[in-house]
Design a protein around this motif. Structure first.
Motif, PDB file in Angstrom:
ATOM      1  N   VAL A 357      80.025  89.483  -7.917  1.00  0.00           N
ATOM      2  CA  VAL A 357      80.855  90.409  -7.154  1.00  0.00           C
ATOM      3  C   VAL A 357      80.273  91.802  -7.320  1.00  0.00           C
ATOM      4  CG1 VAL A 357      83.180  91.328  -6.828  1.00  0.00           C
ATOM      5  CG2 VAL A 357      82.878  88.967  -7.605  1.00  0.00           C
ATOM      6  N   PRO A 358      79.528  92.306  -6.346  1.00  0.00           N
ATOM      7  CA  PRO A 358      78.938  93.640  -6.501  1.00  0.00           C
ATOM      8  C   PRO A 358      80.009  94.717  -6.532  1.00  0.00           C
ATOM      9  CG  PRO A 358      78.608  92.828  -4.269  1.00  0.00           C
ATOM     10  CD  PRO A 358      79.185  91.684  -5.055  1.00  0.00           C
ATOM     11  N   ARG A 359      79.751  95.745  -7.330  1.00  0.00           N
ATOM     12  CA  ARG A 359      80.641  96.900  -7.377  1.00  0.00           C
ATOM     13  C   ARG A 359      80.059  97.988  -6.486  1.00  0.00           C
ATOM     14  NH1 ARG A 359      81.581  92.616 -10.684  1.00  0.00           N
ATOM     15  NH2 ARG A 359      83.130  93.058 -12.305  1.00  0.00           N
ATOM     16  N   HIS A 360      80.913  98.523  -5.637  1.00  0.00           N
ATOM     17  CA  HIS A 360      80.526  99.644  -4.788  1.00  0.00           C
ATOM     18  C   HIS A 360      81.301 100.881  -5.231  1.00  0.00           C
ATOM     19  CE1 HIS A 360      78.355  96.843  -2.410  1.00  0.00           C
ATOM     20  NE2 HIS A 360      79.397  96.343  -1.746  1.00  0.00           N
ATOM     21  N   TYR A 361      80.625 102.010  -5.245  1.00  0.00           N
ATOM     22  CA  TYR A 361      81.238 103.269  -5.637  1.00  0.00           C
ATOM     23  C   TYR A 361      81.183 104.197  -4.429  1.00  0.00           C
ATOM     24  CZ  TYR A 361      80.482 101.063 -10.126  1.00  0.00           C
ATOM     25  OH  TYR A 361      80.498 100.162 -11.160  1.00  0.00           O
ATOM     26  N   PRO A 362      82.250 104.183  -3.612  1.00  0.00           N
ATOM     27  CA  PRO A 362      82.223 104.885  -2.315  1.00  0.00           C
ATOM     28  C   PRO A 362      81.792 106.333  -2.403  1.00  0.00           C
ATOM     29  CG  PRO A 362      84.164 103.512  -2.476  1.00  0.00           C
ATOM     30  CD  PRO A 362      83.528 103.500  -3.834  1.00  0.00           C
ATOM     31  N   SER A 363      82.164 107.017  -3.494  1.00  0.00           N
ATOM     32  CA  SER A 363      81.700 108.389  -3.698  1.00  0.00           C
ATOM     33  C   SER A 363      81.663 108.638  -5.173  1.00  0.00           C
ATOM     34  CB  SER A 363      82.626 109.388  -3.004  1.00  0.00           C
ATOM     35  OG  SER A 363      83.947 109.245  -3.460  1.00  0.00           O
ATOM     36  N   SER A 364      80.954 109.677  -5.599  1.00  0.00           N
ATOM     37  CA  SER A 364      80.790 109.946  -7.022  1.00  0.00           C
ATOM     38  C   SER A 364      81.622 111.135  -7.423  1.00  0.00           C
ATOM     39  CB  SER A 364      79.326 110.198  -7.357  1.00  0.00           C
ATOM     40  OG  SER A 364      78.828 111.288  -6.605  1.00  0.00           O
ATOM     41  N   VAL A 365      81.877 111.244  -8.756  1.00  0.00           N
ATOM     42  CA  VAL A 365      82.665 112.366  -9.253  1.00  0.00           C
ATOM     43  C   VAL A 365      81.766 113.586  -9.391  1.00  0.00           C
ATOM     44  CG1 VAL A 365      84.319 110.924 -10.445  1.00  0.00           C
ATOM     45  CG2 VAL A 365      82.266 111.627 -11.641  1.00  0.00           C
TER      46      VAL A 365
END
Length: 365
Positions: A357-365
């Motif tokens: 299950v790939p993790r996607h990080y829509p935007s970064s902090v």
């Protein structure tokens, strides 16, 4: 290529949660063990550091080494008992282990002879968890015989029942810890997520302590460690799990679905396949018990969850097609609710999601 199943992780939510916890409880460590409860070890650690974290907690040596390899220089605390043969790598990586046995302490002290400065560690006192930790006599002996190459900077314990309605065992653990550390002048660490939210009243108060830090796990990810916790501390859920339907088919009344024929249709139905199964970490116990969200409408999981897929009843959804997105966690379905259906702990649904299950990080902090 589009993923068949994936998780979207909001690092902003995690950073927000860390700042919220730090404002309320002061010295907070980010617990990023078990791949940050499934959210992604290194991305989450970096997000927490950017939000002000100066302490990171892991479970294993490998997790600690991964943080060092990623360039994170903050104090890293392996919380679980390590093997004696892991002591040298622990010292070389400047990790600060929570030590639960004289055997590992001896190995750690031997490895520390090569360190340019004293190697730092915590000792763990077993106040009733019956898992990691030593008794008071073992603590006393190690403190009195501590060699110069080792610096015992703190004493810790772990709460067994802070998420339960009956708080008497937790208060008893707090009292036992306070008594055992009455003459301790270093740091202490007692509280996990439920312990933070339900403060323990030490009796007697900690005497001369050099500071106490909390270990924020589930609540850091917006997961309720016990019912009602998010009402007390409104942390934001950080993960949404989605999938794309791979099959939609009509089946007549009386047809059965899945292994073991555990679900029999009581009407002509439209059954859709979600390509997520226990091979992805999607719990098998959700069969005939759990739900997913399709177009904002809850649809039951019918039949057993198999290794690579599960089936849902979408008969009452207006229009469903292959390729449509469904939500497994999110859109009002919380990790705690999924855990309730599966009769397990609230951390398990996100933590079990594996590398398929790939993790996607829509935007970064």
């Amino acid at each position: 290529m589009q993923n068949r199943v994936w998780a979207e992780v909001s690092l902003e939510a995690i950073a927000h949660n860390f700042r919220l916890l730090s404002a309320r409880y002061r010295d907070v460590a980010a617990v990023v063990k078990a791949n940050a409860y499934g959210h992604g070890l290194v991305p989450v650690a970096r997000a927490c550091v950017s939000a002000g974290a100066v302490r990171l907690c892991v479970a294993t040596l490998e997790e600690g080494l991964s943080l060092r390899k990623a360039g994170l220089s903050q104090p890293v605390y392996p919380l679980s008992a390590l093997l004696p043969e892991e002591a040298t790598d622990c010292v070389r990586a400047d990790l600060t282990p929570f030590i639960s046995s004289p055997e590992f302490f001896a190995a750690f002290a031997t490895a520390a002879k090569i360190a340019p400065i004293p190697a730092r560690c915590y000792l763990v006192f077993d106040t009733g968890m019956g898992r990691e930790g030593m008794n008071s006599q073992e603590l006393k002996s190690l403190r009195e015989s501590c060699p110069p190459q080792v610096e015992i900077i703190g004493i810790a314990t772990h709460l067994s029942s802070a998420d339960e309605e009956d708080l008497l065992p937790t208060k008893a653990q707090g009292a036992a810890f306070a008594e055992a550390t009455a003459d301790w002048f270093g740091e202490v660490s007692v509280t996990n997520s439920p312990g933070m939210l339900r403060p323990i009243r030490y009796a007697p108060p900690l005497s001369g302590a050099g500071g106490a830090f909390h270990r924020a796990g589930a609540i850091l990810y917006g997961i309720e460690p016990y019912p009602g916790a998010l009402e007390e501390c409104p942390a934001l859920p950080a993960m949404v799990v989605k999938a794309r339907l791979t099959l939609v088919k009509s089946l007549p009344e009386g047809a059965t679905v899945g292994y073991g024929r555990t679900h029999t249709l009581t009407r002509d139905s439209v059954i859709a396949t979600v390509p997520a199964g226990y091979g992805d970490g999607w719990l098998r116990r959700l069969g005939n018990r759990g739900f997913v969200s399709v177009q904002g409408q809850r649809c039951p999981i019918v039949g057993r969850v198999s290794m690579d897929q599960c089936q849902i009843d979408v008969t009452d959804v207006a229009s469903v097609s292959v390729g449509d997105t469904v939500t497994l966690i999110g859109e009002g379905i919380t990790a705690a609710e999924v855990a309730h259906w599966a009769e397990t702990t609230a951390h398990e649904p996100t933590t079990l999601l594996n590398s398929r299950v790939p993790r996607h990080y829509p935007s970064s902090v």
